[in-house]
Design a protein around this motif. Structure first.
Motif, short mmCIF file in Angstrom:
data_model
loop_
_atom_site.label_atom_id
_atom_site.label_comp_id
_atom_site.label_asym_id
_atom_site.label_seq_id
_atom_site.Cartn_x
_atom_site.Cartn_y
_atom_site.Cartn_z
N ALA A 1 3.48 98.11 20.06
CA ALA A 1 3.87 97.40 21.29
C ALA A 1 2.84 96.34 21.65
O ALA A 1 3.18 95.22 22.05
CB ALA A 1 4.05 98.40 22.43
N ALA A 2 1.53 96.69 21.52
CA ALA A 2 0.49 95.72 21.84
C ALA A 2 0.51 94.54 20.87
O ALA A 2 0.34 93.38 21.28
CB ALA A 2 -0.88 96.41 21.79
N ARG A 3 0.74 94.82 19.60
CA ARG A 3 0.79 93.74 18.62
C ARG A 3 1.97 92.81 18.87
O ARG A 3 1.83 91.58 18.81
CB ARG A 3 0.87 94.33 17.20
CG ARG A 3 1.06 93.29 16.10
CD ARG A 3 0.93 93.93 14.74
NE ARG A 3 1.83 95.05 14.57
CZ ARG A 3 3.12 94.93 14.20
NH1 ARG A 3 3.64 93.73 13.99
NH2 ARG A 3 3.86 96.01 14.04
N ARG A 4 3.12 93.39 19.17
CA ARG A 4 4.31 92.56 19.42
C ARG A 4 4.14 91.75 20.70
O ARG A 4 4.60 90.61 20.80
CB ARG A 4 5.55 93.44 19.49
CG ARG A 4 5.92 94.06 18.14
CD ARG A 4 7.12 94.98 18.27
NE ARG A 4 8.32 94.26 18.63
CZ ARG A 4 9.14 93.68 17.75
NH1 ARG A 4 8.86 93.72 16.46
NH2 ARG A 4 10.23 93.06 18.15
N ALA A 5 3.46 92.33 21.70
CA ALA A 5 3.20 91.58 22.94
C ALA A 5 2.29 90.40 22.67
O ALA A 5 2.49 89.30 23.20
CB ALA A 5 2.60 92.50 23.99
N GLN B 1 1.55 84.54 21.79
CA GLN B 1 1.22 83.42 20.93
C GLN B 1 2.41 82.48 20.76
O GLN B 1 2.25 81.25 20.76
CB GLN B 1 0.76 83.93 19.56
CG GLN B 1 -0.60 84.63 19.59
CD GLN B 1 -0.99 85.17 18.24
OE1 GLN B 1 -0.21 85.13 17.28
NE2 GLN B 1 -2.20 85.68 18.14
N GLN B 2 3.60 83.05 20.64
CA GLN B 2 4.79 82.22 20.52
C GLN B 2 5.04 81.43 21.79
O GLN B 2 5.42 80.25 21.74
CB GLN B 2 6.00 83.09 20.18
CG GLN B 2 5.94 83.72 18.80
CD GLN B 2 7.08 84.70 18.56
OE1 GLN B 2 7.88 84.99 19.46
NE2 GLN B 2 7.16 85.24 17.35
N GLU B 3 4.81 82.07 22.94
CA GLU B 3 5.00 81.37 24.21
C GLU B 3 3.99 80.24 24.37
O GLU B 3 4.35 79.15 24.84
CB GLU B 3 4.88 82.36 25.37
CG GLU B 3 6.02 83.35 25.45
CD GLU B 3 5.78 84.44 26.49
OE1 GLU B 3 6.66 85.29 26.66
OE2 GLU B 3 4.71 84.43 27.12
N VAL B 4 2.73 80.51 23.98
CA VAL B 4 1.72 79.45 24.06
C VAL B 4 2.07 78.30 23.14
O VAL B 4 1.95 77.12 23.51
CB VAL B 4 0.33 80.03 23.70
CG1 VAL B 4 -0.70 78.91 23.55
CG2 VAL B 4 -0.13 81.00 24.77
N ALA B 5 2.52 78.62 21.92
CA ALA B 5 2.92 77.58 20.98
C ALA B 5 4.10 76.78 21.52
O ALA B 5 4.16 75.55 21.37
CB ALA B 5 3.27 78.19 19.62
N GLU B 6 5.04 77.47 22.17
CA GLU B 6 6.20 76.77 22.74
C GLU B 6 5.77 75.86 23.88
O GLU B 6 6.26 74.71 24.00
CB GLU B 6 7.22 77.80 23.23
CG GLU B 6 8.46 77.20 23.90
CD GLU B 6 9.29 76.36 22.96
OE1 GLU B 6 10.12 75.57 23.46
OE2 GLU B 6 9.14 76.50 21.73
N VAL B 7 4.85 76.34 24.72
CA VAL B 7 4.36 75.50 25.83
C VAL B 7 3.66 74.27 25.28
O VAL B 7 3.86 73.15 25.77
CB VAL B 7 3.41 76.32 26.73
CG1 VAL B 7 2.70 75.40 27.71
CG2 VAL B 7 4.19 77.38 27.48
N ARG B 8 2.82 74.46 24.25
CA ARG B 8 2.13 73.31 23.66
C ARG B 8 3.12 72.33 23.07
O ARG B 8 2.94 71.11 23.18
CB ARG B 8 1.16 73.80 22.59
CG ARG B 8 -0.07 74.51 23.16
CD ARG B 8 -0.98 75.00 22.04
NE ARG B 8 -2.18 75.63 22.59
CZ ARG B 8 -3.09 76.25 21.86
NH1 ARG B 8 -2.92 76.35 20.54
NH2 ARG B 8 -4.15 76.79 22.42
N ARG B 9 4.17 72.85 22.44
CA ARG B 9 5.17 71.97 21.85
C ARG B 9 5.87 71.16 22.93
O ARG B 9 6.09 69.95 22.79
CB ARG B 9 6.19 72.80 21.06
CG ARG B 9 7.22 71.96 20.32
CD ARG B 9 8.27 72.86 19.68
NE ARG B 9 9.05 73.56 20.69
CZ ARG B 9 10.09 73.01 21.33
NH1 ARG B 9 10.47 71.77 21.05
NH2 ARG B 9 10.76 73.71 22.22
#
Length: 409
Positions: A171-175, A180-188
């Motif tokens: 659960a911690a790894r998936r969170a 990381q995906q959300e940060v990458a999406e925000v940067r994009r």
């Protein structure tokens, strides 16, 4: 294309992971052979020792595949553990391995979804129950109940703890992956917005300024009968060209999201004479006073000092108007002190609100705050005063003037 260095780094990483898995397998096999088995017990025959070593070797080989084939690894280790316990119950030898099974249970529960992890937990209790039965049968007699309770108290909590820890780790790894995906999406999205703003600036502002420069150049060439008019058009042309240079720099920054906002800009205290000359052409009588011995300053500090004078002087033209007397004072001391003061005696233009964006002084405060200082912008008698203290080296400024009420910028 992958570089040789990249391939070498990947190979080293794979080798390191394999060594870690081999070490973990050995850590599990040693207590199983010497504590949960009778490998070194004198009464153990060589045939029994051979069987235990073969089963341990098979278990270790299976554990080496746990990262890539967690379900297969769990199945192989489960078969080995179950077979060893059944053979122990049949008195072929005394070998009840459990640590390898717990490692395999952790791996499959951490890497697989709950629909796989729950059946793995249930299956793990089969060889563990056989191990408890084998131990109780071996001791027997009046110690049956204490031995049963002691074994249940050992196997049950440790098995549940391993499974829960694996699920928590998953659960911690998936969170973390989602973050990381959300940060990458925000940067994009930020990058896309920067590109959109750059495109809009180019399409709207750049084209309009280019037309303004060309029209001013044409008018200046044809205005021989009125030299003063030609000089005014020349001033407009110069301002337009300077604005285009600034705009090109800003567009490059917007389209390169990793470039710092001040990188590549050469404005500094050496450009103040030209800046103040433009302000004088607008009808403001502004002078420059320098006190003390100039010291070394970082480029970013010089850029901030220039922008401070630029914003304050521009505010004078917008809010105080032509006829205003103003002075720019630069004092070199422990800090670089910059003051821009006007007497408020000019003729304010009638469209002050349309000339102001309301963000100029706010931006200056943010710039100065980056160096540990504060910006002072407040009425000064009938006029207005803007002042700030900036560091003369990479050290942070230790003091600045208090912040006052500011007028729109």
């Amino acid at each position: 294309m992958t570089t040789p260095q990249g391939r070498t780094g990947d190979a080293r990483g794979v080798r390191s992971v394999r060594l870690q898995d081999a070490a973990l397998a050995l850590v599990a096999l040693f207590p199983e052979l010497f504590y949960f088995g009778t490998l070194i017990v004198p009464s153990t025959t060589w045939e029994q020792r051979l069987w235990m070593l073969l089963l341990a070797a098979a278990e270790g080989a299976a554990l080496l595949l746990r990262r890539h084939r967690p379900v297969v690894t769990f199945g192989a280790v489960w078969v080995i553990a179950t077979g060893a316990n059944l053979l122990s119950i049949a008195h072929v030898f005394d070998y009840t391995p459990c640590f390898g099974l717990l490692i395999a249970l952790y791996t499959v529960s951490e890497q697989c979804r709950r629909s796989v992890a729950l059946p793995a937990l249930a299956l793990a209790f089969v060889p563990l129950s056989l191990a408890i039965y084998s131990t109780v049968a071996f001791y027997g007699g009046s110690s049956t109940l204490p031995v049963l309770v002691a074994n249940i108290a050992f196997y049950l909590p440790i098995t549940l703890a391993v499974w829960w820890l694996a699920r928590w780790s998953r659960a911690a790894r998936r969170a973390a992956e989602r973050q990381q995906q959300e940060v990458a999406e925000v940067r994009r999205r930020v990058t896309q917005e920067r590109v959109r703003i750059a495109r809009e600036l180019h399409d709207i502002v750049a084209n309009a300024v280019a037309v303004m420069v060309m029209r001013a150049e044409t008018a200046r060439v044809t205005a021989f009968e009125d030299p003063a008019r030609g000089e005014a058009f020349e001033h407009i042309e110069d301002l337009g060209r300077s604005t285009m240079a600034e705009l090109r720099h800003m567009l490059r920054l917007l389209r390169t999201s990793e470039t710092p906002a001040e990188e590549g800009n050469t404005h500094g205290l050496g450009d103040l004479d030209r800046l103040l000359a433009d302000i004088r052409r607008a009808g403001v009588q502004i002078s420059l006073e320098t006190r003390g011995t100039p010291l070394r300053i970082d480029d970013s500090v010089g850029q901030t000092a220039y922008r401070l004078v630029q914003e304050a002087a521009t505010n004078i033209t917008k809010h105080a108007g032509p006829g205003t007397r103003a002075v720019v004072r630069i004092t070199w001391d422990e800090s670089l002190i910059i003051e821009v003061v006007d007497d408020g005696a000019g003729q304010p233009p009638g469209a002050q609100r349309e000339l102001s964006t309301g963000h100029g002084l706010l931006g200056l405060r943010e710039r100065v705050a980056l160096f540990g200082g504060l910006l002072s912008a407040a009425p000064y008698g009938p006029g207005f005063r803007v002042a700030a203290a900036l560091p003369v080296s990479t050290a942070r400024a230790t003091g600045a003037a208090a912040v006052g009420e500011s007028r729109p910028a």
